[in-house]
Design a protein around this motif. Structure first.
Motif, mmCIF file in Angstrom:
data_model
loop_
_atom_site.group_PDB
_atom_site.id
_atom_site.type_symbol
_atom_site.label_atom_id
_atom_site.label_comp_id
_atom_site.label_asym_id
_atom_site.label_seq_id
_atom_site.Cartn_x
_atom_site.Cartn_y
_atom_site.Cartn_z
ATOM 1 N N SER A 55 0.818 -1.210 0.000
ATOM 2 C CA SER A 55 0.000 0.000 0.000
ATOM 3 C C SER A 55 0.852 1.260 0.000
ATOM 4 C CB SER A 55 -0.919 0.020 1.225
ATOM 5 O OG SER A 55 -1.609 1.262 1.292
ATOM 6 N N THR A 56 0.455 2.236 -0.816
ATOM 7 C CA THR A 56 1.121 3.542 -0.794
ATOM 8 C C THR A 56 0.337 4.538 0.060
ATOM 9 O OG1 THR A 56 -0.030 4.162 -2.834
ATOM 10 C CG2 THR A 56 2.171 3.208 -3.062
ATOM 11 N N TYR A 57 -0.693 4.056 0.759
ATOM 12 C CA TYR A 57 -1.527 4.914 1.613
ATOM 13 C C TYR A 57 -1.398 4.558 3.092
ATOM 14 C CZ TYR A 57 -3.623 6.148 -2.841
ATOM 15 O OH TYR A 57 -3.815 6.585 -4.132
ATOM 16 N N LYS A 58 -1.123 3.299 3.381
ATOM 17 C CA LYS A 58 -0.997 2.871 4.771
ATOM 18 C C LYS A 58 0.437 3.112 5.238
ATOM 19 C CE LYS A 58 -4.558 -0.700 4.357
ATOM 20 N NZ LYS A 58 -4.873 -2.135 4.458
ATOM 21 N N GLN A 62 4.843 -2.327 4.322
ATOM 22 C CA GLN A 62 6.266 -2.621 4.141
ATOM 23 C C GLN A 62 6.892 -1.728 3.075
ATOM 24 O OE1 GLN A 62 7.311 -6.782 3.808
ATOM 25 N NE2 GLN A 62 5.711 -7.408 5.241
ATOM 26 N N LEU A 63 6.135 -1.423 2.023
ATOM 27 C CA LEU A 63 6.662 -0.579 0.954
ATOM 28 C C LEU A 63 7.036 0.799 1.481
ATOM 29 C CD1 LEU A 63 7.216 0.065 -2.036
ATOM 30 C CD2 LEU A 63 4.829 0.772 -2.211
ATOM 31 N N GLU A 69 13.316 3.976 4.724
ATOM 32 C CA GLU A 69 14.541 3.333 5.218
ATOM 33 C C GLU A 69 14.428 2.915 6.684
ATOM 34 O OE1 GLU A 69 17.772 5.962 4.328
ATOM 35 O OE2 GLU A 69 17.707 5.505 2.176
ATOM 36 N N GLU A 70 13.219 2.581 7.106
ATOM 37 C CA GLU A 70 13.007 2.056 8.447
ATOM 38 C C GLU A 70 13.316 0.561 8.506
ATOM 39 O OE1 GLU A 70 9.342 5.173 9.426
ATOM 40 O OE2 GLU A 70 8.979 3.013 9.423
ATOM 41 N N VAL A 71 13.226 -0.095 7.344
ATOM 42 C CA VAL A 71 13.557 -1.505 7.240
ATOM 43 C C VAL A 71 14.398 -1.707 5.987
ATOM 44 C CG1 VAL A 71 11.502 -2.339 8.463
ATOM 45 C CG2 VAL A 71 11.433 -2.030 5.963
ATOM 46 N N ALA A 72 15.165 -2.778 5.987
ATOM 47 C CA ALA A 72 15.904 -3.172 4.786
ATOM 48 C C ALA A 72 15.057 -4.152 3.992
ATOM 49 C CB ALA A 72 17.234 -3.818 5.185
ATOM 50 N N VAL A 80 8.363 -8.595 -1.940
ATOM 51 C CA VAL A 80 8.914 -7.299 -2.324
ATOM 52 C C VAL A 80 10.024 -7.485 -3.354
ATOM 53 C CG1 VAL A 80 10.099 -5.227 -1.529
ATOM 54 C CG2 VAL A 80 8.271 -6.241 -0.139
ATOM 55 N N ARG A 81 10.907 -8.434 -3.111
ATOM 56 C CA ARG A 81 11.956 -8.737 -4.093
ATOM 57 C C ARG A 81 11.336 -9.217 -5.410
ATOM 58 N NH1 ARG A 81 17.230 -8.847 -2.910
ATOM 59 N NH2 ARG A 81 17.922 -8.894 -0.724
#
Length: 254
Positions: A55-58, A62-63, A69-72, A80-81
């Protein structure tokens, strides 16, 4: 002696996922069974999982956490990969007409696989439905859809279950420009009629504002959606790539 044909049973479910109503429709014998209910629940769970990742809204997706840069990427779902890989392949085969690097609200480019996630999520959700004996399904996500059926149902002739799909006229949304009949396969449409100039051309670095639409049909919704977007924003080079790399897909421009 006459043989009576039993009309297929029908049932539909609708949930709000990914910011849109997504509906699952079943036809055949056994739409009320417990196994059917579990399969439909699993299909919606798959769609919600994809939304929670991409989601680009939530803000906790993970995205977005990855972009902040909170997660790798190693901390994220393997999907995601996979999205990165699909996006890279799509950019290659469409000769640059499709990209997963899209402008943010500030104008910067960031990883955003929105253009492939919806179709991909539907393809994955459909796997939960293909094991239902005697049933045909249609998943409709914002007008893009995937039709399929259990292996025991014929695809043609007596006993087959077909779905009639209307293609909207992009210049008069009250009118159906054409119809398709499918027993299996995907249909995706890209254009500006519903959402305006929201499709990004990575080669001009501008949103495409022209009118019209492109509809693509084929085996998988993820690639039907990718190619519909690429063909709408692309040029003759993109159309040549479509002929070369997507032999199982057909396009219609309105």
């Amino acid at each position: 002696m006459s043989t009576m044909t039993v009309a297929p049973e029908r049932k539909a479910w609708v949930e709000q996922v990914m910011g849109m109503p997504i509906s699952i429709h079943l036809r055949g014998q056994g739409v009320e069974g417990e196994a059917t209910a579990r399969a439909v629940a699993d299909a919606f769970a798959t769609l919600r999982e994809m939304d929670s990742i991409f989601s680009t809204y939530k803000e906790d997706s993970q995205l977005l956490r990855l972009r902040r840069e909170e997660v790798a990427i190693e901390d994220c779902s393997p999907l995601v990969r996979e999205a990165l890989a699909i996006g890279e392949e799509a950019e290659r085969v469409t000769r640059g007409a499709f990209t997963t690097l899209l402008p943010t609200a500030t104008g910067d480019l960031a990883f955003d696989p929105t253009g492939l996630v919806k179709g991909w999520a539907v393809d994955l959700a459909a796997r939960r439905l293909t094991g239902l004996p005697g049933l045909s399904y249609c998943i409709n996500a914002g007008g893009d859809l995937l039709v399929g059926a259990h292996a025991d149902l014929p695809r043609t002739g007596p006993g087959s279950i077909s779905w009639r799909v209307g293609i909207e006229d992009p210049r008069d949304r009250t009118r159906i420009a054409s119809t398709l009949e499918l027993t299996e396969g995907a249909v995706a449409t890209s254009g500006t009629a519903a959402r305006g100039a929201h499709l990004y051309d990575p080669r001009t670095r501008e949103m495409v504002s022209r009118s019209g639409s492109v509809t693509v049909t084929g085996p998988e919704l993820v690639w039907a959606d990718i190619w519909a977007t690429a063909l709408f924003v692309g040029d003759a080079d993109t159309r040549d790539a479509f002929s070369r790399y997507a032999p199982d897909y057909l396009s219609t421009e309105l």
